[in-house]
Structure formats: structure tokens, C-alpha cells
Design an enzyme around this catalytic site. Structure first.
Site, PDB file in Angstrom:
ATOM      1  N   HIS A   1      51.092  63.883  19.803  1.00 20.47           N
ATOM      2  CA  HIS A   1      52.295  64.510  20.353  1.00 20.47           C
ATOM      3  C   HIS A   1      53.352  63.524  20.826  1.00 20.47           C
ATOM      4  O   HIS A   1      54.459  63.918  21.182  1.00 20.47           O
ATOM      5  CB  HIS A   1      51.929  65.425  21.535  1.00 20.47           C
TER       6      HIS A   1
HETATM    7  C1  UD1 Z   1      55.735  65.665  27.695  1.00 20.34           C
HETATM    8  C2  UD1 Z   1      55.799  64.333  28.430  1.00 20.34           C
HETATM    9  C3  UD1 Z   1      54.690  63.435  27.970  1.00 20.34           C
HETATM   10  C4  UD1 Z   1      53.343  64.106  28.090  1.00 20.34           C
HETATM   11  C5  UD1 Z   1      53.382  65.460  27.395  1.00 20.34           C
HETATM   12  C6  UD1 Z   1      52.089  66.182  27.647  1.00 20.34           C
HETATM   13  C7  UD1 Z   1      58.065  63.603  29.028  1.00 20.34           C
HETATM   14  C8  UD1 Z   1      59.151  62.643  28.719  1.00 20.34           C
HETATM   15  N1  UD1 Z   1      57.063  63.650  28.152  1.00 20.34           N
HETATM   16  O1  UD1 Z   1      55.930  65.407  26.330  1.00 20.34           O
HETATM   17  O2  UD1 Z   1      54.682  62.265  28.778  1.00 20.34           O
HETATM   18  O3  UD1 Z   1      52.397  63.292  27.459  1.00 20.34           O
HETATM   19  O4  UD1 Z   1      54.462  66.242  27.915  1.00 20.34           O
HETATM   20  O5  UD1 Z   1      51.810  67.102  26.642  1.00 20.34           O
HETATM   21  O6  UD1 Z   1      58.128  64.290  30.004  1.00 20.34           O
HETATM   22  N2  UD1 Z   1      57.505  72.582  23.421  1.00 20.34           N
HETATM   23  C9  UD1 Z   1      57.204  73.873  23.046  1.00 20.34           C
HETATM   24  N3  UD1 Z   1      56.363  74.593  23.848  1.00 20.34           N
HETATM   25  C10 UD1 Z   1      55.819  74.070  24.983  1.00 20.34           C
HETATM   26  C11 UD1 Z   1      56.131  72.761  25.345  1.00 20.34           C
HETATM   27  C12 UD1 Z   1      56.968  72.019  24.553  1.00 20.34           C
HETATM   28  O7  UD1 Z   1      57.680  74.388  22.037  1.00 20.34           O
HETATM   29  O8  UD1 Z   1      55.076  74.789  25.676  1.00 20.34           O
HETATM   30  C13 UD1 Z   1      58.466  71.825  22.614  1.00 20.34           C
HETATM   31  C14 UD1 Z   1      59.783  71.739  23.386  1.00 20.34           C
HETATM   32  O9  UD1 Z   1      60.624  72.760  23.039  1.00 20.34           O
HETATM   33  C15 UD1 Z   1      60.317  70.378  23.001  1.00 20.34           C
HETATM   34  C16 UD1 Z   1      59.109  69.599  22.516  1.00 20.34           C
HETATM   35  O10 UD1 Z   1      58.005  70.483  22.433  1.00 20.34           O
HETATM   36  O11 UD1 Z   1      61.240  70.497  21.977  1.00 20.34           O
HETATM   37  C17 UD1 Z   1      58.772  68.453  23.439  1.00 20.34           C
HETATM   38  O12 UD1 Z   1      58.503  68.946  24.763  1.00 20.34           O
HETATM   39  P1  UD1 Z   1      58.728  68.006  26.043  1.00 20.34           P
HETATM   40  O13 UD1 Z   1      58.205  68.681  27.246  1.00 20.34           O
HETATM   41  O14 UD1 Z   1      60.135  67.523  26.072  1.00 20.34           O
HETATM   42  O15 UD1 Z   1      57.861  66.722  25.717  1.00 20.34           O
HETATM   43  P2  UD1 Z   1      56.332  66.562  25.347  1.00 20.34           P
HETATM   44  O16 UD1 Z   1      56.234  65.963  23.996  1.00 20.34           O
HETATM   45  O17 UD1 Z   1      55.585  67.802  25.597  1.00 20.34           O
HETATM   46  N1  UDP Z   2      44.538  69.143  26.141  1.00 24.19           N
HETATM   47  C1  UDP Z   2      44.249  70.496  26.115  1.00 24.19           C
HETATM   48  N2  UDP Z   2      44.508  71.214  24.976  1.00 24.19           N
HETATM   49  C2  UDP Z   2      45.006  70.623  23.855  1.00 24.19           C
HETATM   50  C3  UDP Z   2      45.285  69.242  23.882  1.00 24.19           C
HETATM   51  C4  UDP Z   2      45.057  68.527  25.048  1.00 24.19           C
HETATM   52  O1  UDP Z   2      43.776  71.053  27.097  1.00 24.19           O
HETATM   53  O2  UDP Z   2      45.227  71.329  22.865  1.00 24.19           O
HETATM   54  C5  UDP Z   2      44.273  68.408  27.381  1.00 24.19           C
HETATM   55  C6  UDP Z   2      43.455  67.148  27.199  1.00 24.19           C
HETATM   56  O3  UDP Z   2      42.071  67.459  27.173  1.00 24.19           O
HETATM   57  C7  UDP Z   2      43.864  66.345  28.413  1.00 24.19           C
HETATM   58  C8  UDP Z   2      45.329  66.704  28.564  1.00 24.19           C
HETATM   59  O4  UDP Z   2      45.511  67.931  27.876  1.00 24.19           O
HETATM   60  O5  UDP Z   2      43.173  66.787  29.568  1.00 24.19           O
HETATM   61  C9  UDP Z   2      46.154  65.628  27.985  1.00 24.19           C
HETATM   62  O6  UDP Z   2      47.442  66.070  27.843  1.00 24.19           O
HETATM   63  P1  UDP Z   2      48.446  65.510  26.752  1.00 24.19           P
HETATM   64  O7  UDP Z   2      47.711  64.833  25.655  1.00 24.19           O
HETATM   65  O8  UDP Z   2      49.334  66.620  26.393  1.00 24.19           O
HETATM   66  O9  UDP Z   2      49.318  64.492  27.611  1.00 24.19           O
HETATM   67  P2  UDP Z   2      49.139  62.984  28.090  1.00 24.19           P
HETATM   68  O10 UDP Z   2      47.818  62.830  28.722  1.00 24.19           O
HETATM   69  O11 UDP Z   2      49.324  62.111  26.886  1.00 24.19           O
HETATM   70  O12 UDP Z   2      50.277  62.813  29.033  1.00 24.19           O
END
Ligand code: UD1
Ligand code: UDP
Length: 352
Positions: free
Chosen positions: A201
Site C-alpha cells: 500500500h
Molecule cells: C496511510 C498512511 C500510511 C499508513 C497507511 C495505513 C499517511 C501519509 N499515510 O496511507 O502511513 O501506512 O495509511 O494503511 O497518512 N482509501 C479508500 N478507502 C479507505 C482508505 C483509503 O478508498 O478506507 C483511498 C483514499 O481515497 C486515498 C488512498 O486510498 O485515495 C490513500 O489513502 P490515505 O489515507 O491518503 O493513505 P494510505 O495509503 O492509506
Molecule cells: N491489516 C489488517 N487487514 C489488512 C491488512 C493489514 O488488519 O487487510 C493490519 C496488519 O495486520 C497490521 C496493520 O493493519 O496490524 C498494518 O497496517 P498498514 O499495513 O495499513 O499500515 P502501516 O503499518 O504500514 O502503517
């Protein structure tokens, strides 16, 4: 004692579960603010429901924006809440935009900040998370560090000279894993006997077509030997469609799953491949090797002990590392992230 906690993204809900429980036990009143950064049912609600996290007191519904706009709108709303609630502290986890917004809003109101997962560094300023965590650390009073490396990072940056408290408390994700592993939940698909658990991601992998193609090319090759289960973040799903990346039947792509399903998969997989921060540690918690699809990691102790192998997004390197894993001889019998008391230590230190 009253604390406003700001959460917004999936890993923060998981971290909040054990900490909120400890606050409740210690009689600390917690006001929970969900920024809405993650909003799909299986990126947000499922964690609150399955992990018994209290309903958020405030839901801001701010998401899917550029970093500046997202952070700015969050700051504005969190500021209103802080003025209204007048807490003793504001608590933030990790390194997301929700973390940064919470820390900035509180600092301007002179409300002391508690940063959980402080001191982590990738030393890659191109990562939005690196910017967020550096600023959040600098503004915080309580810096709860999961590892010795995190403490050393802060000391190197001169934090010893600041008005703050640096405490090694262990890892709240270890607390969550210990707290919930008995509630693992079987997933609704047929699981191959032998499979790799994969997640992708991170912005540098998803938003660069070459990088994502390169990772998927490697996954195609590897999946001919070992099937791959890939619970896919919505951001990566959108990019697969945009880049027209075709999937093979050996890569089982499913929507994101809840934490209890994740525990089920973690316990049964033969290997983890990921660019997630949290999942690198969870692989270790469940004694699985991890191939990390990044150029650097904040969890360097996993590399030093040969539990984790950094491969970036280069196809050949990913495949070569996978092929060489058979010869890795690893003893997981080492304590790197505490023994499940990280949340308790946070509550105790704040109350001191
Ligand atoms: C964010 C965090 C990242 C973390 C991750 C956990 C920042 C800069 N990044 O990244 O550090 O590792 O969360 O998963 O804060 N989206 C959906 N549905 C959702 C959530 C997101 O469609 O429920 C889409 C959003 O519309 C957006 C994209 O995913 O376009 C990215 O979402 P965003 O929250 O900006 O960043 P993450 O990649 O989730
Ligand atoms: N996770 C989850 N469902 C998923 C993918 C990840 O519950 O489909 C959990 C994972 O086990 C861990 C956390 O989400 O506990 C990690 O989050 P993510 O990878 O989104 O973010 P990061 O740790 O890189 O910030």
C-alpha cells in the site's frame, strides 16, 4: 485526567485497542477523535467492532485529499475539539497525516502531546511518514519509544536537551497481538495449504507504475511455486486498474480484512511479503520470515537478526531473495518488542 486521542488510519485503530483498555482500567478519561482518513467498512468500522474499541466521540470525515489539504482540514477540526474539551494531553500514534494534524493542533494550544511509536526513522525524507513522525516527535512531551534504536535516534537528534520525557515502553502492536490472537477469525475463502501473505500500500510503490509492475512481475513468478494471498488496500486496487495490471490465479486478491482475519492468516502463512510497517513486526510475532518491499525500514532490529530482508521493488532482487530463504536458519526466540505491557506502561507513566 483527560486525554484526547486522535486516530484515523487502520494501524492506529489496532494500536488504540490495548491502550484504550489500559486507560479505562486506570480511570483515565479518553475522548476519541476519528479523523475519517480511512473510511471503508473494512478499513475502519470492522476494527472498532471486532476489537471493542469505544465509539469515536468525534468523527471528522476528512479523507482522499492531497496531504496539505487533508492535514489542514484536520488541524482546523481538531483545534475546535481541543478548545472545547480542554484535555490534559493529546495522544497520537505513529506517522500518518492524522498524527501530524493532531500534534500541530495541540502544540499551538500548548496542550502537551503524547507520541506513541516515537523515535522511529527511515531516513528517507521522500516518505510522507518520515516528515510526519519527525514533526510529531519534536512537538511531543511524552515520547514512548518501542525500541532502543528509536531512543538512540532521538538522542542523536538532540532530544536530551529538550523539555520532554523519552520512555522505552515496548510495542503496543505486540500488546494487540497478544490480546487478540486467541480470537483469530477464519477467513471466508479456501486457503491453500502453503501460502505467502502479502500486502502492498505504500505510496512509493503504488503511485509509481514501474515500481508496482516490477513488484507484480516478481509476485507472478513466485506464485508459481507458492500461492499468494493479497488482501489489497483500496489505493493499490485503484492503481492496478489504472495501470491495467493483470492478475494470475495463483495470486488470490481479496478486499482488506479485519485484524482477527489477519491474525488467522499470519499464523498459517509460510512467509510474509509486505511494504507495511506493522506487518513486518507481526511476521516476527508469529515466527514468520518477512521480505520487505521497501528500500529501508524503521525496524532495523529485524534486519540485524535476519528475520527481515529488504528488497525494494526490483523484480530480480525480490525473486532471488525468495529463492534464497530456504537456506535461512533463524531462531525466533528473542524478545525485541516487549512482553505485552507497552500500553500499561503508557498509562502508568502519564499518571505519575
Ligand atoms: C496511510 C498512511 C500510511 C499508513 C497507511 C495505513 C499517511 C501519509 N499515510 O496511507 O502511513 O501506512 O495509511 O494503511 O497518512 N482509501 C479508500 N478507502 C479507505 C482508505 C483509503 O478508498 O478506507 C483511498 C483514499 O481515497 C486515498 C488512498 O486510498 O485515495 C490513500 O489513502 P490515505 O489515507 O491518503 O493513505 P494510505 O495509503 O492509506
Ligand atoms: N491489516 C489488517 N487487514 C489488512 C491488512 C493489514 O488488519 O487487510 C493490519 C496488519 O495486520 C497490521 C496493520 O493493519 O496490524 C498494518 O497496517 P498498514 O499495513 O495499513 O499500515 P502501516 O503499518 O504500514 O502503517
Amino acid at each position: 485526567m483527560k486525554i484526547v486521542t486522535v486516530v484515523g488510519a487502520r494501524p492506529q485503530f489496532i494500536k488504540a485497542a490495548p491502550v484504550s483498555r489500559e486507560f479505562n482500567r486506570a480511570g483515565i478519561k479518553e475522548i476519541l477523535v476519528h479523523t475519517g482518513q480511512h473510511f471503508d467498512e473494512n478499513m475502519s468500522d470492522i476494527f472498532f467492532n471486532q476489537m471493542n474499541i469505544p465509539e469515536p466521540d468525534y468523527f471528522l470525515d476528512i479523507n482522499s485529499l492531497n496531504h496539505g489539504a487533508m492535514t489542514g482540514r484536520m488541524i482546523e477540526k481538531i483545534e475546535e475539539i481541543l478548545i472545547n474539551e480542554k484535555p490534559d494531553y493529546l495522544l497520537v500514534y505513529g506517522d500518518t497525516n492524522s498524527t501530524l494534524a493532531g500534534a500541530l493542533a495541540a502544540s499551538k494550544l500548548h496542550i502537551k502531546i503524547i507520541h506513541v511509536e516515537a523515535g522511529l526513522r527511515s531516513f528517507n525524507m521522500a516518505m510522507p511518514e518520515e516528515i510526519n513522525r519527525i514533526v510529531a516527535d519534536r512537538l511531543s512531551y511524552f515520547l514512548f519509544c518501542p525500541t532502543d534504536t528509536a531512543i538512540q535516534n532521538l538522542k542523536r537528534e538532540g532530544f536530551d536537551n529538550l523539555n520532554c520525557r523519552i520512555i522505552k515502553n515496548g510495542d503496543v502492536m505486540q500488546d494487540a497481538a497478544l490480546m487478540f490472537e486467541q480470537y483469530e477469525k477464519k477467513i471466508d475463502i479456501n486457503i491453500p495449504e502453503d501460502f505467502i501473505l502479502c500486502t502492498i500500500h505504500r505510496q512509493e510503490n503504488t503511485d509509481n507504475e514501474q515500481n508496482l509492475k516490477s513488484i507484480f512481475n516478481a509476485l507472478q513468478v513466485i506464485s508459481e511455486k507458492t500461492k499468494i494471498i493479497l488482501p489489497l488496500h483500496p489505493r493499490t486496487q485503484k492503481k492496478l486498474t489504472e495501470y491495467n495490471l493483470k492478475n494470475s490465479s495463483n495470486i488470490i486478491i481479496i478486499p482488506p480484512v479485519g485484524y482477527l482475519n489477519m491474525l488467522y492468516l499470519l499464523k498459517r502463512c509460510s512467509l510474509v511479503m509486505t511494504d507495511s510497517g506493522g506487518l513486518q513486526k507481526e511476521a516476527f510475532f508469529f515466527h514468520k520470515l518477512c521480505v520487505t518491499l521497501r528500500e529501508e525500514t524503521e525496524w532495523t532490529e529485524l534486519l540485524e537478526n535476519k528475520f527481515n530482508f529488504l528488497v525494494g521493488c526490483n523484480s530480480e532482487k525480490i525473486i532471488e531473495t525468495y529463492n534464497n530463504l530456504q537456506s535461512v536458519d533463524t531462531d525466533f526466540n528473542i524478545n525485541l518488542y516487549g512482553n505485552g505491557t507497552a500500553s500499561k506502561i503508557i498509562a502508568e507513566e502519564i499518571l505519575k
